[in-house]
Write a protein that holds these residues in place. Structure first.
Motif, PDB file in Angstrom:
ATOM      1  N   ALA A 139     -15.063 -13.280 137.099  1.00 16.58           N
ATOM      2  CA  ALA A 139     -15.371 -14.717 137.185  1.00 16.58           C
ATOM      3  C   ALA A 139     -15.968 -15.020 135.806  1.00 16.58           C
ATOM      4  O   ALA A 139     -15.558 -16.026 135.239  1.00 16.58           O
ATOM      5  CB  ALA A 139     -16.471 -14.891 138.337  1.00 16.58           C
ATOM      6  N   GLU A 140     -16.767 -14.270 135.236  1.00 18.52           N
ATOM      7  CA  GLU A 140     -17.447 -14.627 133.917  1.00 18.52           C
ATOM      8  C   GLU A 140     -16.477 -14.653 132.904  1.00 18.52           C
ATOM      9  O   GLU A 140     -16.630 -14.899 131.787  1.00 18.52           O
ATOM     10  CB  GLU A 140     -18.588 -13.568 133.639  1.00 18.52           C
ATOM     11  CG  GLU A 140     -19.706 -13.984 134.473  1.00 18.52           C
ATOM     12  CD  GLU A 140     -21.099 -12.901 134.254  1.00 18.52           C
ATOM     13  OE1 GLU A 140     -20.727 -11.759 133.602  1.00 18.52           O
ATOM     14  OE2 GLU A 140     -22.119 -13.079 134.927  1.00 18.52           O
ATOM     15  N   ASN A 141     -15.245 -13.769 132.914  1.00 23.36           N
ATOM     16  CA  ASN A 141     -14.239 -13.691 132.010  1.00 23.36           C
ATOM     17  C   ASN A 141     -12.830 -13.970 132.309  1.00 23.36           C
ATOM     18  O   ASN A 141     -11.946 -13.527 132.264  1.00 23.36           O
ATOM     19  CB  ASN A 141     -14.167 -12.297 131.663  1.00 23.36           C
ATOM     20  CG  ASN A 141     -15.566 -11.839 130.919  1.00 23.36           C
ATOM     21  OD1 ASN A 141     -15.591 -12.147 129.709  1.00 23.36           O
ATOM     22  ND2 ASN A 141     -16.198 -11.194 131.615  1.00 23.36           N
ATOM     23  N   GLU A 142     -12.918 -15.217 133.232  1.00 23.35           N
ATOM     24  CA  GLU A 142     -11.513 -15.669 133.619  1.00 23.35           C
ATOM     25  C   GLU A 142     -10.705 -16.181 132.656  1.00 23.35           C
ATOM     26  O   GLU A 142      -9.477 -16.407 133.201  1.00 23.35           O
ATOM     27  CB  GLU A 142     -11.801 -16.907 134.800  1.00 23.35           C
ATOM     28  CG  GLU A 142     -12.380 -18.136 134.144  1.00 23.35           C
ATOM     29  CD  GLU A 142     -12.782 -18.888 135.502  1.00 23.35           C
ATOM     30  OE1 GLU A 142     -12.608 -18.546 136.676  1.00 23.35           O
ATOM     31  OE2 GLU A 142     -13.288 -20.105 135.119  1.00 23.35           O
ATOM     32  N   ASP A 143     -10.950 -16.591 131.543  1.00 21.93           N
ATOM     33  CA  ASP A 143      -9.942 -16.933 130.667  1.00 21.93           C
ATOM     34  C   ASP A 143      -9.506 -16.140 129.525  1.00 21.93           C
ATOM     35  O   ASP A 143      -8.994 -16.550 128.572  1.00 21.93           O
ATOM     36  CB  ASP A 143     -10.766 -18.280 129.922  1.00 21.93           C
ATOM     37  CG  ASP A 143     -11.118 -19.454 130.746  1.00 21.93           C
ATOM     38  OD1 ASP A 143     -10.146 -19.445 131.748  1.00 21.93           O
ATOM     39  OD2 ASP A 143     -11.843 -20.176 130.449  1.00 21.93           O
ATOM     40  N   VAL A 144      -9.881 -14.720 129.683  1.00 25.03           N
ATOM     41  CA  VAL A 144      -9.329 -13.777 128.685  1.00 25.03           C
ATOM     42  C   VAL A 144      -7.715 -13.805 128.589  1.00 25.03           C
ATOM     43  O   VAL A 144      -7.232 -14.109 129.717  1.00 25.03           O
ATOM     44  CB  VAL A 144      -9.971 -12.317 128.911  1.00 25.03           C
ATOM     45  CG1 VAL A 144     -11.423 -12.369 128.498  1.00 25.03           C
ATOM     46  CG2 VAL A 144      -9.740 -11.815 130.189  1.00 25.03           C
ATOM     47  N   ARG A 145      -7.408 -13.398 127.737  1.00 28.34           N
ATOM     48  CA  ARG A 145      -5.839 -13.386 127.829  1.00 28.34           C
ATOM     49  C   ARG A 145      -5.134 -12.046 128.425  1.00 28.34           C
ATOM     50  O   ARG A 145      -3.943 -12.174 128.938  1.00 28.34           O
ATOM     51  CB  ARG A 145      -5.147 -13.378 126.247  1.00 28.34           C
ATOM     52  CG  ARG A 145      -5.502 -12.126 125.548  1.00 28.34           C
ATOM     53  CD  ARG A 145      -4.964 -12.388 123.853  1.00 28.34           C
ATOM     54  NE  ARG A 145      -5.419 -11.642 123.113  1.00 28.34           N
ATOM     55  CZ  ARG A 145      -4.477 -10.631 122.542  1.00 28.34           C
ATOM     56  NH1 ARG A 145      -3.515 -10.476 122.563  1.00 28.34           N
ATOM     57  NH2 ARG A 145      -5.204  -9.764 121.535  1.00 28.34           N
TER      58      ARG A 145
END
Length: 179
Positions: A139-145
């Motif tokens: 959830a804290e890293n939902e925008d990583v590629r």
């Protein structure tokens, strides 16, 4: 090469028929390749003991193999590394948490502990506590590629891996690879 490209290496376990000198030769080759870092998937020692002196000897031997490695090495526990509370304690004292994550060039790397309930080979799990950690981290890293998960046992092939099916659901809508 673009700024977001990088190389890393993965080393597999060294139990079940170790050949003397092979792992050390592999480290020399890794130094020639110069990846940004090296990921492990566990089973780095023979383990399966509660003898702390023997565990320290085995870990000292392994660390002697990688002390010439010129890049960071990331540990992931296998069933030979952690099979009981004593082994878990030795592992944590040497390497810290048994599951953790980091982000490198917008890629989330998660090192998981498929041995978190000490069930041994073919019976790996993801506990409730580890599941909550995974859920929060995703959830804290939902925008990583991309998301990369590393663990020792192939939980998707095992009976009763506890919370692994729930982890798979969390991964369903994101680009990911599981090792």
């Amino acid at each position: 090469r673009s700024e977001d490209q990088f190389q890393f290496a993965i080393v597999t376990d060294r139990t079940g028929g170790m050949r003397p000198g092979i792992f050390f030769k592999g480290v020399k080759k890794l130094n020639l390749l110069q990846p940004e870092f090296v990921m492990s998937v566990g089973d780095l020692i023979d383990g399966y003991t509660e003898d702390v002196t023997e565990l320290d000897r085995q870990w000292d031997e392994f660390e002697g193999f990688i002390d010439t490695l010129q890049v960071p090495f990331f540990y992931t526990p296998g069933n030979h590394d952690i099979t009981n509370a004593v082994m878990d304690s030795v592992y944590r004292a040497r390497f810290g948490p048994t599951f953790y994550h980091f982000v490198y060039k917008d890629v989330l790397f998660m090192c998981l502990n498929s041995e978190d309930q000490f069930r041994g080979a073919g019976r790996g799990t993801i506990s409730d506590d580890q599941y909550e950690y995974i859920k929060k981290t995703l959830a804290e890293n939902e925008d990583v590629r991309w998301t990369m998960l590393f663990m020792h046992q192939p939980l998707w092939l095992q009976n009763d891996p506890k919370r692994w099916p729930d982890v798979e659901k969390l991964l369903a809508d994101r680009e990911h690879t599981v090792y």
